[in-house]
Write a protein that holds these residues in place. Structure first.
Motif, PDB file in Angstrom:
ATOM      1  N   PHE A  37       0.864  -1.172   0.000  1.00 44.61           N
ATOM      2  CA  PHE A  37       0.000   0.000   0.000  1.00 44.61           C
ATOM      3  C   PHE A  37       0.905   1.228   0.000  1.00 44.61           C
ATOM      4  CE2 PHE A  37      -4.193  -1.806   0.918  1.00 44.61           C
ATOM      5  CZ  PHE A  37      -3.849  -3.083   1.317  1.00 44.61           C
ATOM      6  N   GLN A  39       0.861   5.669   0.915  1.00 47.10           N
ATOM      7  CA  GLN A  39       0.123   6.793   1.477  1.00 47.10           C
ATOM      8  C   GLN A  39       0.927   8.063   1.264  1.00 47.10           C
ATOM      9  OE1 GLN A  39      -1.104   6.274   5.549  1.00 47.10           O
ATOM     10  NE2 GLN A  39      -2.710   7.812   5.332  1.00 47.10           N
ATOM     11  N   ARG A  45      -4.593   5.848   2.690  1.00 46.19           N
ATOM     12  CA  ARG A  45      -3.740   4.733   2.271  1.00 46.19           C
ATOM     13  C   ARG A  45      -4.369   4.064   1.057  1.00 46.19           C
ATOM     14  NH1 ARG A  45      -0.656   1.426   6.837  1.00 46.19           N
ATOM     15  NH2 ARG A  45      -0.208   3.624   7.253  1.00 46.19           N
ATOM     16  N   PHE A  47      -4.261   1.075  -2.059  1.00 43.00           N
ATOM     17  CA  PHE A  47      -3.793  -0.249  -2.482  1.00 43.00           C
ATOM     18  C   PHE A  47      -2.900  -0.113  -3.706  1.00 43.00           C
ATOM     19  CE2 PHE A  47      -3.785  -4.692  -3.307  1.00 43.00           C
ATOM     20  CZ  PHE A  47      -3.951  -4.854  -4.675  1.00 43.00           C
ATOM     21  N   TYR A  95       4.013   0.841   2.257  1.00 44.55           N
ATOM     22  CA  TYR A  95       3.872  -0.094   3.362  1.00 44.55           C
ATOM     23  C   TYR A  95       3.652  -1.505   2.840  1.00 44.55           C
ATOM     24  CZ  TYR A  95       3.086   4.081   6.185  1.00 44.55           C
ATOM     25  OH  TYR A  95       3.220   5.288   6.815  1.00 44.55           O
ATOM     26  N   ALA A  97       2.219  -5.273   3.776  1.00 46.64           N
ATOM     27  CA  ALA A  97       1.205  -5.854   4.651  1.00 46.64           C
ATOM     28  C   ALA A  97       1.051  -7.332   4.319  1.00 46.64           C
ATOM     29  CB  ALA A  97      -0.125  -5.129   4.478  1.00 46.64           C
ATOM     30  N   PRO A 107      -7.119  -2.048   3.340  1.00 44.29           N
ATOM     31  CA  PRO A 107      -6.074  -2.113   4.373  1.00 44.29           C
ATOM     32  C   PRO A 107      -6.511  -2.836   5.630  1.00 44.29           C
ATOM     33  CG  PRO A 107      -6.166   0.076   3.413  1.00 44.29           C
ATOM     34  CD  PRO A 107      -7.339  -0.670   2.868  1.00 44.29           C
ATOM     35  N   ASN A 108      -7.756  -2.680   6.037  1.00 44.76           N
ATOM     36  CA  ASN A 108      -8.171  -3.282   7.306  1.00 44.76           C
ATOM     37  C   ASN A 108      -8.341  -4.798   7.220  1.00 44.76           C
ATOM     38  OD1 ASN A 108     -10.537  -3.437   5.902  1.00 44.76           O
ATOM     39  ND2 ASN A 108     -11.682  -2.050   7.218  1.00 44.76           N
ATOM     40  N   TYR A 110      -5.795  -6.605   6.404  1.00 43.80           N
ATOM     41  CA  TYR A 110      -4.441  -7.091   6.649  1.00 43.80           C
ATOM     42  C   TYR A 110      -4.103  -6.951   8.129  1.00 43.80           C
ATOM     43  CZ  TYR A 110      -3.802  -7.581   1.690  1.00 43.80           C
ATOM     44  OH  TYR A 110      -3.936  -7.995   0.389  1.00 43.80           O
ATOM     45  N   TRP A 113       1.717  -5.439   9.427  1.00 44.43           N
ATOM     46  CA  TRP A 113       2.154  -4.249   8.695  1.00 44.43           C
ATOM     47  C   TRP A 113       3.609  -3.942   9.003  1.00 44.43           C
ATOM     48  CZ3 TRP A 113      -0.590  -1.448   5.183  1.00 44.43           C
ATOM     49  CH2 TRP A 113      -1.953  -1.733   5.076  1.00 44.43           C
TER      50      TRP A 113
END
Length: 123
Positions: A37, A39, A45, A47, A95, A97, A107-108, A110, A113
């Protein structure tokens, strides 16, 4: 707890390439699906790409296809993000993950991190 560590970020001129690397901090029995990911300052953030546990399935953001690709490393629970023809708009913190199960873009989804590696592209 297993942690992820990214490396390979830095400065690049527009048009150049960078390759990011992600590795789990210790050997674990599970083989994770792994993702990248990014940001940018003031943005959510986003993908970038994901690869399943054996490297047989990839998912890459449509806006990045043709320039970015993801692959698994030879060591279990490692992954690369190859970024070609970089643009200033690729500037962001990147990032790594990981998760058990199938590829996801949220993101949530994963559970593991890394702390991120900064990529800055100048023109």
């Amino acid at each position: 707890q297993v942690r992820l560590t990214e490396s390979g970020g830095g400065l690049a001129q527009a048009g150049e390439s960078l390759r990011l690397f992600c590795a789990a901090s210790e050997r674990v029995d599970n083989t994770y699906a792994m993702a990248w990911f990014r940001q940018a300052p003031g943005k959510e953030r986003e993908f970038v790409a994901a690869v399943n546990w054996d490297g047989g399935r990839l998912d890459i953001s449509e806006s990045l296809k043709g320039r970015f690709t993801i692959s698994r490393g030879n060591v279990k629970n490692t992954a690369y993000l190859q970024m070609n023809n970089l643009r200033p708009e690729d500037t962001a913190d990147y990032y790594c993950a990981a998760r058990t199960g199938k590829l996801e873009r949220l993101p949530n989804e994963y559970t593991l991190w890394g702390q991120g590696t900064q990529v800055t592209v100048w023109s």
